[in-house]
Design a protein around this motif. Structure first.
Motif, PDB file in Angstrom:
ATOM      1  N   GLU A   1      34.604  40.840  46.715  1.00  0.00           N
ATOM      2  CA  GLU A   1      35.484  41.641  45.858  1.00  0.00           C
ATOM      3  C   GLU A   1      35.569  41.047  44.452  1.00  0.00           C
ATOM      4  O   GLU A   1      35.514  41.767  43.446  1.00  0.00           O
ATOM      5  CB  GLU A   1      36.883  41.737  46.469  1.00  0.00           C
ATOM      6  CG  GLU A   1      36.986  42.584  47.727  1.00  0.00           C
ATOM      7  CD  GLU A   1      36.517  41.837  48.955  1.00  0.00           C
ATOM      8  OE1 GLU A   1      36.306  40.597  48.872  1.00  0.00           O
ATOM      9  OE2 GLU A   1      36.350  42.486  50.001  1.00  0.00           O
ATOM     10  N   VAL A   2      35.710  39.735  44.389  1.00  0.00           N
ATOM     11  CA  VAL A   2      35.800  39.062  43.085  1.00  0.00           C
ATOM     12  C   VAL A   2      34.488  39.202  42.326  1.00  0.00           C
ATOM     13  O   VAL A   2      34.468  39.520  41.130  1.00  0.00           O
ATOM     14  CB  VAL A   2      36.162  37.575  43.271  1.00  0.00           C
ATOM     15  CG1 VAL A   2      36.024  36.833  41.945  1.00  0.00           C
ATOM     16  CG2 VAL A   2      37.586  37.442  43.797  1.00  0.00           C
TER      17      VAL A   2
ATOM     18  N   TRP B   1      33.737  41.025  38.847  1.00  0.00           N
ATOM     19  CA  TRP B   1      33.094  40.285  37.766  1.00  0.00           C
ATOM     20  C   TRP B   1      31.900  41.079  37.205  1.00  0.00           C
ATOM     21  O   TRP B   1      31.751  41.219  35.995  1.00  0.00           O
ATOM     22  CB  TRP B   1      32.636  38.928  38.282  1.00  0.00           C
ATOM     23  CG  TRP B   1      31.658  38.202  37.394  1.00  0.00           C
ATOM     24  CD1 TRP B   1      30.302  38.164  37.513  1.00  0.00           C
ATOM     25  CD2 TRP B   1      31.967  37.420  36.241  1.00  0.00           C
ATOM     26  NE1 TRP B   1      29.739  37.404  36.515  1.00  0.00           N
ATOM     27  CE2 TRP B   1      30.740  36.933  35.717  1.00  0.00           C
ATOM     28  CE3 TRP B   1      33.152  37.073  35.602  1.00  0.00           C
ATOM     29  CZ2 TRP B   1      30.677  36.128  34.592  1.00  0.00           C
ATOM     30  CZ3 TRP B   1      33.089  36.267  34.476  1.00  0.00           C
ATOM     31  CH2 TRP B   1      31.868  35.801  33.975  1.00  0.00           C
TER      32      TRP B   1
ATOM     33  N   MET C   1      32.383  32.762  45.338  1.00  0.00           N
ATOM     34  CA  MET C   1      33.466  33.736  45.264  1.00  0.00           C
ATOM     35  C   MET C   1      33.309  34.817  46.328  1.00  0.00           C
ATOM     36  O   MET C   1      32.212  35.046  46.849  1.00  0.00           O
ATOM     37  CB  MET C   1      33.511  34.384  43.879  1.00  0.00           C
ATOM     38  CG  MET C   1      33.785  33.419  42.746  1.00  0.00           C
ATOM     39  SD  MET C   1      35.444  32.705  42.850  1.00  0.00           S
ATOM     40  CE  MET C   1      35.438  31.651  41.393  1.00  0.00           C
TER      41      MET C   1
ATOM     42  N   VAL D   1      41.506  37.126  39.289  1.00  0.00           N
ATOM     43  CA  VAL D   1      40.551  36.011  39.282  1.00  0.00           C
ATOM     44  C   VAL D   1      39.519  36.207  38.190  1.00  0.00           C
ATOM     45  O   VAL D   1      39.150  35.279  37.468  1.00  0.00           O
ATOM     46  CB  VAL D   1      39.863  35.885  40.663  1.00  0.00           C
ATOM     47  CG1 VAL D   1      38.764  34.825  40.604  1.00  0.00           C
ATOM     48  CG2 VAL D   1      40.882  35.537  41.732  1.00  0.00           C
ATOM     49  N   VAL D   2      39.029  37.462  38.058  1.00  0.00           N
ATOM     50  CA  VAL D   2      38.030  37.760  37.040  1.00  0.00           C
ATOM     51  C   VAL D   2      38.587  37.529  35.645  1.00  0.00           C
ATOM     52  O   VAL D   2      37.898  37.028  34.752  1.00  0.00           O
ATOM     53  CB  VAL D   2      37.525  39.209  37.182  1.00  0.00           C
ATOM     54  CG1 VAL D   2      36.718  39.624  35.958  1.00  0.00           C
ATOM     55  CG2 VAL D   2      36.668  39.330  38.425  1.00  0.00           C
TER      56      VAL D   2
ATOM     57  N   ARG E   1      43.797  41.331  43.234  1.00  0.00           N
ATOM     58  CA  ARG E   1      43.640  39.875  43.224  1.00  0.00           C
ATOM     59  C   ARG E   1      42.308  39.496  42.592  1.00  0.00           C
ATOM     60  O   ARG E   1      42.220  38.512  41.844  1.00  0.00           O
ATOM     61  CB  ARG E   1      43.736  39.338  44.648  1.00  0.00           C
ATOM     62  CG  ARG E   1      43.685  37.819  44.726  1.00  0.00           C
ATOM     63  CD  ARG E   1      44.129  37.288  46.079  1.00  0.00           C
ATOM     64  NE  ARG E   1      43.344  37.846  47.156  1.00  0.00           N
ATOM     65  CZ  ARG E   1      43.806  38.665  48.092  1.00  0.00           C
ATOM     66  NH1 ARG E   1      45.065  39.045  48.068  1.00  0.00           N
ATOM     67  NH2 ARG E   1      43.030  39.108  49.052  1.00  0.00           N
ATOM     68  N   ALA E   2      41.277  40.298  42.898  1.00  0.00           N
ATOM     69  CA  ALA E   2      39.956  40.042  42.318  1.00  0.00           C
ATOM     70  C   ALA E   2      39.995  40.176  40.806  1.00  0.00           C
ATOM     71  O   ALA E   2      39.387  39.381  40.078  1.00  0.00           O
ATOM     72  CB  ALA E   2      38.923  41.010  42.913  1.00  0.00           C
ATOM     73  N   LYS E   3      40.716  41.184  40.292  1.00  0.00           N
ATOM     74  CA  LYS E   3      40.816  41.375  38.848  1.00  0.00           C
ATOM     75  C   LYS E   3      41.516  40.195  38.183  1.00  0.00           C
ATOM     76  O   LYS E   3      41.153  39.784  37.084  1.00  0.00           O
ATOM     77  CB  LYS E   3      41.544  42.680  38.544  1.00  0.00           C
ATOM     78  CG  LYS E   3      40.728  43.921  38.849  1.00  0.00           C
ATOM     79  CD  LYS E   3      41.473  45.190  38.477  1.00  0.00           C
ATOM     80  CE  LYS E   3      40.625  46.424  38.741  1.00  0.00           C
ATOM     81  NZ  LYS E   3      41.333  47.671  38.398  1.00  0.00           N
TER      82      LYS E   3
END
Length: 217
Positions: free
Chosen positions: A108-109, A113, A105, A84-85, A80-82
């Motif tokens: 993890e996000v 990043w 954020m 968002v990134v 999920r973080a990827k």
């Protein structure tokens, strides 16, 4: 010896023999009972040990299942973080990204990043990096950068994070650039000298840089 005396003696002998036979029988039965009890005790011990092993196995399986759930949850968060990134990167390319957004954020996000920016710019190859310079380049406060690194179990601080990046790149270069010297590889990835790379390679993979380069994949 008169008849009555013989009769009495015979009776006594019979009683003595009967008594002895009774004792022998009782001893035999007692021995059998003892053996049976010993067998039962041993069986009970084996059963208890078996139950204990089963409990340990169940406990291990439960721990493994719990760890698997944690790993899956972590993987889901990372994926999920990827995502968002990726959206943030697209905004950054369009110059629509306000870096202040990063402050709100999740860890993890933000770490994803940081990873993306580090890999894209190879910022970590600069041997003169400081917490302040890295934080400023990423649009983060020093405190926030320290926090996201500390909260990740792989790193204790920025130095460990940077050295991990440098080590992984050095491994690639040792394979991909066989014409480069070890000293050149070490300096290229941001180590101040080849000794630092040597020590890290020995610690991580048990090989010197030269041995790692010559070892088949």
């Amino acid at each position: 010896m008169t008849g009555p005396s013989i009769l009495i003696i015979s009776i006594l002998i019979i009683l003595i023999i009967g008594f002895m036979l009774t004792i022998i029988y009782v001893n035999h039965q007692t021995s059998s009972i003892v053996k049976v009890n010993q067998h039962l005790v041993e069986s009970q011990k084996e059963l208890m040990e078996k139950n204990k092993r089963q409990e340990e196995t169940i406990s291990q399986q439960s721990e493994q299942a719990t760890q698997l759930i944690r790993d899956l949850t972590k993987l889901k968060e990372q994926m999920r973080a990827k995502d968002v990134v990726a959206q943030l990167c697209a905004q950054a390319e369009d110059r629509q990204l306000d870096l202040k957004q990063l402050q709100s954020m999740s860890d993890e996000v933000l770490l994803a990043w940081v990873d993306e920016r580090m890999e894209k710019t190879r910022m970590y190859c600069d041997p003169n990096l400081t917490l302040k310079s890295v934080a400023n380049s990423l649009g983060l406060t020093q405190k926030r950068l320290q926090q996201i690194l500390k909260n990740d179990s792989r790193y204790k601080n920025l130095s460990e994070y940077l050295n991990e990046k440098r080590f992984l790149l050095a491994c690639r270069l040792l394979r991909d650039e066989p014409q480069w010297t070890i000293e050149a590889v070490a300096k290229e990835v941001g180590f101040s000298n080849r000794l630092m790379l040597h020590e890290m390679m020995k610690k991580r993979v048990g090989l010197t840089p030269a041995q790692y380069r010559d070892t088949p994949l």
